[in-house]
Scaffold this motif. Structure first.
Motif, PDB file in Angstrom:
ATOM      1  N   LYS A   8     -35.839  47.680  31.454  1.00  0.00           N
ATOM      2  CA  LYS A   8     -34.940  46.707  30.871  1.00  0.00           C
ATOM      3  C   LYS A   8     -34.203  47.486  29.784  1.00  0.00           C
ATOM      4  CE  LYS A   8     -37.106  43.363  29.077  1.00  0.00           C
ATOM      5  NZ  LYS A   8     -37.753  42.260  28.376  1.00  0.00           N
ATOM      6  N   ILE A   9     -32.873  47.570  29.869  1.00  0.00           N
ATOM      7  CA  ILE A   9     -32.109  48.321  28.878  1.00  0.00           C
ATOM      8  C   ILE A   9     -31.096  47.392  28.215  1.00  0.00           C
ATOM      9  CG2 ILE A   9     -32.453  50.579  29.958  1.00  0.00           C
ATOM     10  CD1 ILE A   9     -29.705  50.335  31.239  1.00  0.00           C
ATOM     11  N   TYR A  10     -30.796  47.674  26.966  1.00  0.00           N
ATOM     12  CA  TYR A  10     -29.879  46.817  26.231  1.00  0.00           C
ATOM     13  C   TYR A  10     -28.967  47.656  25.348  1.00  0.00           C
ATOM     14  CZ  TYR A  10     -33.828  47.382  23.093  1.00  0.00           C
ATOM     15  OH  TYR A  10     -34.848  47.923  22.363  1.00  0.00           O
ATOM     16  N   VAL A  11     -27.770  47.147  25.157  1.00  0.00           N
ATOM     17  CA  VAL A  11     -26.753  47.829  24.358  1.00  0.00           C
ATOM     18  C   VAL A  11     -27.125  47.710  22.882  1.00  0.00           C
ATOM     19  CG1 VAL A  11     -24.313  47.865  23.718  1.00  0.00           C
ATOM     20  CG2 VAL A  11     -24.969  47.328  26.066  1.00  0.00           C
ATOM     21  N   THR A  12     -27.217  48.855  22.196  1.00  0.00           N
ATOM     22  CA  THR A  12     -27.462  48.853  20.755  1.00  0.00           C
ATOM     23  C   THR A  12     -26.200  49.201  19.969  1.00  0.00           C
ATOM     24  OG1 THR A  12     -28.258  51.130  20.899  1.00  0.00           O
ATOM     25  CG2 THR A  12     -29.920  49.379  20.933  1.00  0.00           C
ATOM     26  N   ARG A  13     -25.244  49.826  20.660  1.00  0.00           N
ATOM     27  CA  ARG A  13     -23.987  50.190  20.002  1.00  0.00           C
ATOM     28  C   ARG A  13     -22.937  50.436  21.084  1.00  0.00           C
ATOM     29  NH1 ARG A  13     -23.853  55.114  15.806  1.00  0.00           N
ATOM     30  NH2 ARG A  13     -21.646  55.470  15.881  1.00  0.00           N
ATOM     31  N   SER A  26      -9.685  51.210  29.505  1.00  0.00           N
ATOM     32  CA  SER A  26     -10.351  51.514  28.241  1.00  0.00           C
ATOM     33  C   SER A  26     -11.347  52.652  28.402  1.00  0.00           C
ATOM     34  CB  SER A  26     -11.077  50.274  27.711  1.00  0.00           C
ATOM     35  OG  SER A  26     -12.081  49.886  28.614  1.00  0.00           O
ATOM     36  N   LEU A  27     -11.620  53.303  27.286  1.00  0.00           N
ATOM     37  CA  LEU A  27     -12.678  54.304  27.188  1.00  0.00           C
ATOM     38  C   LEU A  27     -13.754  53.708  26.296  1.00  0.00           C
ATOM     39  CD1 LEU A  27     -10.583  57.543  26.644  1.00  0.00           C
ATOM     40  CD2 LEU A  27     -11.475  56.611  28.782  1.00  0.00           C
ATOM     41  N   MET A  28     -14.998  53.901  26.675  1.00  0.00           N
ATOM     42  CA  MET A  28     -16.089  53.284  25.939  1.00  0.00           C
ATOM     43  C   MET A  28     -17.221  54.282  25.760  1.00  0.00           C
ATOM     44  SD  MET A  28     -17.655  49.536  26.957  1.00  0.00           S
ATOM     45  CE  MET A  28     -17.647  50.003  28.651  1.00  0.00           C
ATOM     46  N   LEU A  29     -17.793  54.289  24.572  1.00  0.00           N
ATOM     47  CA  LEU A  29     -18.983  55.065  24.271  1.00  0.00           C
ATOM     48  C   LEU A  29     -20.089  54.063  23.981  1.00  0.00           C
ATOM     49  CD1 LEU A  29     -20.114  57.920  23.846  1.00  0.00           C
ATOM     50  CD2 LEU A  29     -19.467  57.711  21.450  1.00  0.00           C
ATOM     51  N   THR A  30     -21.212  54.174  24.705  1.00  0.00           N
ATOM     52  CA  THR A  30     -22.300  53.214  24.521  1.00  0.00           C
ATOM     53  C   THR A  30     -23.605  53.923  24.160  1.00  0.00           C
ATOM     54  OG1 THR A  30     -22.916  53.289  26.861  1.00  0.00           O
ATOM     55  CG2 THR A  30     -21.357  51.577  26.197  1.00  0.00           C
ATOM     56  N   GLU A  31     -24.420  53.214  23.416  1.00  0.00           N
ATOM     57  CA  GLU A  31     -25.792  53.632  23.144  1.00  0.00           C
ATOM     58  C   GLU A  31     -26.672  52.496  23.653  1.00  0.00           C
ATOM     59  OE1 GLU A  31     -27.977  55.249  19.278  1.00  0.00           O
ATOM     60  OE2 GLU A  31     -27.481  53.120  19.129  1.00  0.00           O
ATOM     61  N   MET A  32     -27.703  52.863  24.414  1.00  0.00           N
ATOM     62  CA  MET A  32     -28.610  51.851  24.952  1.00  0.00           C
ATOM     63  C   MET A  32     -30.056  52.286  24.727  1.00  0.00           C
ATOM     64  SD  MET A  32     -26.635  50.887  28.480  1.00  0.00           S
ATOM     65  CE  MET A  32     -27.156  49.187  28.571  1.00  0.00           C
ATOM     66  N   SER A  52     -30.242  56.153  25.654  1.00  0.00           N
ATOM     67  CA  SER A  52     -29.190  56.855  26.383  1.00  0.00           C
ATOM     68  C   SER A  52     -27.857  56.669  25.670  1.00  0.00           C
ATOM     69  CB  SER A  52     -29.076  56.343  27.825  1.00  0.00           C
ATOM     70  OG  SER A  52     -28.644  55.000  27.845  1.00  0.00           O
ATOM     71  N   VAL A  53     -26.995  57.637  25.860  1.00  0.00           N
ATOM     72  CA  VAL A  53     -25.611  57.532  25.389  1.00  0.00           C
ATOM     73  C   VAL A  53     -24.728  57.816  26.604  1.00  0.00           C
ATOM     74  CG1 VAL A  53     -26.009  58.081  22.962  1.00  0.00           C
ATOM     75  CG2 VAL A  53     -25.599  59.928  24.563  1.00  0.00           C
ATOM     76  N   GLY A  54     -23.681  57.010  26.750  1.00  0.00           N
ATOM     77  CA  GLY A  54     -22.828  57.156  27.917  1.00  0.00           C
ATOM     78  C   GLY A  54     -21.368  57.009  27.578  1.00  0.00           C
ATOM     79  N   PHE A  55     -20.533  57.665  28.375  1.00  0.00           N
ATOM     80  CA  PHE A  55     -19.086  57.599  28.249  1.00  0.00           C
ATOM     81  C   PHE A  55     -18.547  56.940  29.512  1.00  0.00           C
ATOM     82  CE2 PHE A  55     -14.913  59.466  29.148  1.00  0.00           C
ATOM     83  CZ  PHE A  55     -14.238  59.089  27.996  1.00  0.00           C
ATOM     84  N   HIS A  56     -17.758  55.891  29.333  1.00  0.00           N
ATOM     85  CA  HIS A  56     -17.243  55.109  30.453  1.00  0.00           C
ATOM     86  C   HIS A  56     -15.724  55.112  30.427  1.00  0.00           C
ATOM     87  CE1 HIS A  56     -21.287  53.196  30.698  1.00  0.00           C
ATOM     88  NE2 HIS A  56     -21.258  53.479  29.418  1.00  0.00           N
ATOM     89  N   ASP A  57     -15.103  55.316  31.581  1.00  0.00           N
ATOM     90  CA  ASP A  57     -13.653  55.258  31.745  1.00  0.00           C
ATOM     91  C   ASP A  57     -13.387  54.097  32.698  1.00  0.00           C
ATOM     92  OD1 ASP A  57     -10.962  55.621  32.259  1.00  0.00           O
ATOM     93  OD2 ASP A  57     -11.128  57.778  32.591  1.00  0.00           O
ATOM     94  N   ARG A  58     -12.939  52.966  32.160  1.00  0.00           N
ATOM     95  CA  ARG A  58     -12.869  51.743  32.952  1.00  0.00           C
ATOM     96  C   ARG A  58     -11.448  51.200  33.080  1.00  0.00           C
ATOM     97  NH1 ARG A  58     -18.126  49.334  32.281  1.00  0.00           N
ATOM     98  NH2 ARG A  58     -19.539  50.985  32.905  1.00  0.00           N
ATOM     99  N   VAL A  59     -11.120  50.773  34.281  1.00  0.00           N
ATOM    100  CA  VAL A  59      -9.897  50.029  34.535  1.00  0.00           C
ATOM    101  C   VAL A  59     -10.329  48.686  35.113  1.00  0.00           C
ATOM    102  CG1 VAL A  59      -7.733  49.908  35.824  1.00  0.00           C
ATOM    103  CG2 VAL A  59      -8.530  52.114  34.945  1.00  0.00           C
ATOM    104  N   LYS A  60     -10.006  47.623  34.393  1.00  0.00           N
ATOM    105  CA  LYS A  60     -10.425  46.261  34.788  1.00  0.00           C
ATOM    106  C   LYS A  60     -11.929  46.187  35.017  1.00  0.00           C
ATOM    107  CE  LYS A  60      -5.940  45.101  36.385  1.00  0.00           C
ATOM    108  NZ  LYS A  60      -5.078  44.202  37.004  1.00  0.00           N
TER     109      LYS A  60
END
Length: 134
Positions: A8-13, A26-32, A52-60
């Motif tokens: 079970k993972i959750y967004v912390t930032r 959008s570009l997104m940096l997440t910490e989970m 984990s830390v991740g970089f996301h490149d999202r369109v819609k």
């Protein structure tokens, strides 16, 4: 050795910036962070934490992602890289161990993952499987 685990993972930032070239890009940096749901302890002992830390490149909402995960156990730690693609509600991809510490210092491993949202906002279920060698 084949292994499977669920977390079970959750967004912390999360930080998000609009690219502005097309609508909803959008570009997104997440910490989970996370905790095991289906986990059997191995040679490194009990689970302590996962981040984990991740970089996301999202369109819609859909697009590629890449990142790093650190999983700490009672007697060791695993550092892995991952890359995947979000399409619809699920993100699927591949992961690979690049470093181990303690009882996992010689660990090699790789596999696949699927991430799907849970019933709670900001929480997801990560299902992983792969092959490990010590």
């Amino acid at each position: 050795m084949q292994r499977k685990a669920s977390f079970k993972i959750y967004v912390t930032r999360r930080e998000m910036l609009s690219v502005g070239d097309v609508p909803d890009h959008s570009l997104m940096l997440t910490e989970m962070e996370g905790e095991p749901v289906n986990y059997t302890p191995g040679v490194a002992g009990e689970f302590v934490s996962r981040r984990s830390v991740g970089f996301h490149d999202r369109v819609k909402g859909d697009g590629p992602m890449t990142g790093y995960a650190t999983t700490i156990y009672q007697n060791g730690a695993v550092y892995s890289r991952f890359q995947g693609e979000k399409k619809g509600v699920a993100t699927t991809g591949k992961w690979e161990v690049y470093k181990g510490i303690g009882k996992l210092s010689t660990l090699k491993g790789s596999g696949t993952f699927v991430v799907k949202p849970s019933d709670k906002h900001g929480e997801f279920v990560l299902d992983m499987e792969g092959t490990y060698e010590l």
